[in-house]
Design a protein around this motif. Structure first.
Motif, PDB file in Angstrom:
ATOM      1  N   ALA B 132     -35.727 111.181  36.156  1.00 39.49           N
ATOM      2  CA  ALA B 132     -35.628 112.472  36.840  1.00 39.49           C
ATOM      3  C   ALA B 132     -35.285 113.545  35.827  1.00 39.49           C
ATOM      4  CB  ALA B 132     -34.564 112.411  37.934  1.00 39.49           C
ATOM      5  N   ARG B 133     -35.719 114.773  36.127  1.00 38.23           N
ATOM      6  CA  ARG B 133     -35.442 115.866  35.198  1.00 38.23           C
ATOM      7  C   ARG B 133     -35.419 117.185  35.964  1.00 38.23           C
ATOM      8  NH1 ARG B 133     -37.238 119.436  31.301  1.00 38.23           N
ATOM      9  NH2 ARG B 133     -39.478 119.594  31.283  1.00 38.23           N
ATOM     10  N   TRP B 134     -34.407 118.045  35.663  1.00 39.83           N
ATOM     11  CA  TRP B 134     -34.367 119.395  36.233  1.00 39.83           C
ATOM     12  C   TRP B 134     -35.474 120.214  35.606  1.00 39.83           C
ATOM     13  CZ3 TRP B 134     -31.799 120.216  40.500  1.00 39.83           C
ATOM     14  CH2 TRP B 134     -30.723 119.394  40.802  1.00 39.83           C
ATOM     15  N   ARG B 135     -36.204 120.938  36.442  1.00 46.56           N
ATOM     16  CA  ARG B 135     -37.382 121.648  35.943  1.00 46.56           C
ATOM     17  C   ARG B 135     -37.332 123.116  36.376  1.00 46.56           C
ATOM     18  NH1 ARG B 135     -42.485 120.583  33.258  1.00 46.56           N
ATOM     19  NH2 ARG B 135     -41.655 118.480  33.236  1.00 46.56           N
ATOM     20  N   PRO B 136     -36.978 124.030  35.446  1.00 45.67           N
ATOM     21  CA  PRO B 136     -36.972 125.447  35.825  1.00 45.67           C
ATOM     22  C   PRO B 136     -38.396 125.994  35.933  1.00 45.67           C
ATOM     23  CG  PRO B 136     -36.384 125.206  33.517  1.00 45.67           C
ATOM     24  CD  PRO B 136     -36.565 123.814  34.068  1.00 45.67           C
ATOM     25  N   ASN B 137     -38.531 127.100  36.665  1.00 50.37           N
ATOM     26  CA  ASN B 137     -39.823 127.776  36.719  1.00 50.37           C
ATOM     27  C   ASN B 137     -40.113 128.406  35.370  1.00 50.37           C
ATOM     28  OD1 ASN B 137     -40.273 127.148  39.409  1.00 50.37           O
ATOM     29  ND2 ASN B 137     -39.113 128.924  40.121  1.00 50.37           N
ATOM     30  N   ALA B 138     -41.405 128.492  35.047  1.00 50.82           N
ATOM     31  CA  ALA B 138     -41.810 129.146  33.806  1.00 50.82           C
ATOM     32  C   ALA B 138     -41.428 130.626  33.879  1.00 50.82           C
ATOM     33  CB  ALA B 138     -43.307 129.002  33.618  1.00 50.82           C
ATOM     34  N   GLU B 139     -41.018 131.203  32.749  1.00 49.23           N
ATOM     35  CA  GLU B 139     -40.760 132.640  32.685  1.00 49.23           C
ATOM     36  C   GLU B 139     -42.084 133.358  32.861  1.00 49.23           C
ATOM     37  OE1 GLU B 139     -37.818 134.269  32.043  1.00 49.23           O
ATOM     38  OE2 GLU B 139     -36.675 132.408  32.044  1.00 49.23           O
ATOM     39  N   VAL B 140     -42.076 134.398  33.696  1.00 50.33           N
ATOM     40  CA  VAL B 140     -43.319 135.143  33.918  1.00 50.33           C
ATOM     41  C   VAL B 140     -43.319 136.383  33.032  1.00 50.33           C
ATOM     42  CG1 VAL B 140     -44.727 136.324  35.628  1.00 50.33           C
ATOM     43  CG2 VAL B 140     -43.422 134.289  36.248  1.00 50.33           C
TER      44      VAL B 140
END
Lengths: 81, 140
Positions: B132-140
């Motif tokens: 499992a891994r925490w996945r942030p949204n890509a910077e826009v």
């Protein structure tokens, strides 16, 4: 004085749990609190640039001044959607 | 206007009902759905969401109000899941009603774009095999 910390997602693992109480000096700012966290757990150090703070449920900048009993949320980059 | 965060499966119909009205000729809906991405860590089998509900709800309300001001008037409803969402399940649902379709499409796109940037929700990717891994949204 004592403040209540909340930590979310990956920061919870760094804090060692979802909630914690922390003693800080009277008049301390969020930046002071962060420095205290980094002293206690150096793993926080590299996360400074990406961490956002909420104070009592509102997003704030790190020059915000803390008061006794405040709830401070430590938030990594968001991942909703 | 309706803004919700919770663990129950998302349903779009109540959101449509919340925004529909006699002044609106267009309703646009968006569902964000869990995708079975092939990552270096493995194939995604679920996304586990958590939220700072108080802050997330206030930001969702702000986004809805902004979408209405910029593109509307429009009525906006947003719901976001917490907990585990399997592949194919919706993690976010948005309904926007406006007088005409251009405003409804624009306001709906604005709402999901801003949600991904500003709303206090996090997701952990869980892979087949248990990693499992925490996945942030890509910077826009």
């Amino acid at each position: 004085m004592t403040v209540r910390l909340l930590a979310f997602a990956g920061l919870r693992d760094v804090l060692g749990g979802p909630k914690r109480e922390l003693s800080v000096a009277d008049g301390a700012t969020l930046a002071d609190l962060w420095a205290e966290l980094v002293r206690a757990r150096p793993q926080f150090g590299p996360l400074e640039g990406s961490t956002r703070f909420a104070l009592n449920g509102r997003l704030v900048a790190r020059d915000a001044t803390l008061a006794e009993g405040d709830e401070v949320a430590l938030m990594p980059p968001f991942g909703g959607g | 206007m309706r803004y919700e965060i919770g663990a129950a499966p998302l349903e779009i119909a109540p959101l449509i009902a919340a925004v529909a009205g006699p002044e609106n000729g267009a309703i646009v809906t968006f569902l964000g759905v869990v995708r079975a991405d092939d990552d270096p860590e493995g194939t995604v089998e679920a996304l586990v969401y958590e939220a700072y509900e108080e802050l997330a709800l206030s930001e969702m309300r702000a986004i809805g109000a902004e979408a209405s001001t910029r593109f509307g008037p429009a009525r906006v409803a947003i719901a976001h899941r917490t907990g585990a969402c399997g592949v194919g399940e919706a993690s976010v649902a948005i309904a926007v009603a406006a007088a005409h379709r251009a405003a409804a499409f624009d306001a709906c796109e604005y709402a999901i774009d801003e949600l991904k940037k500003r709303v206090a929700v996090w997701k952990q990717e869980r892979y087949r095999g248990g990693a499992a891994r925490w996945r942030p949204n890509a910077e826009v």
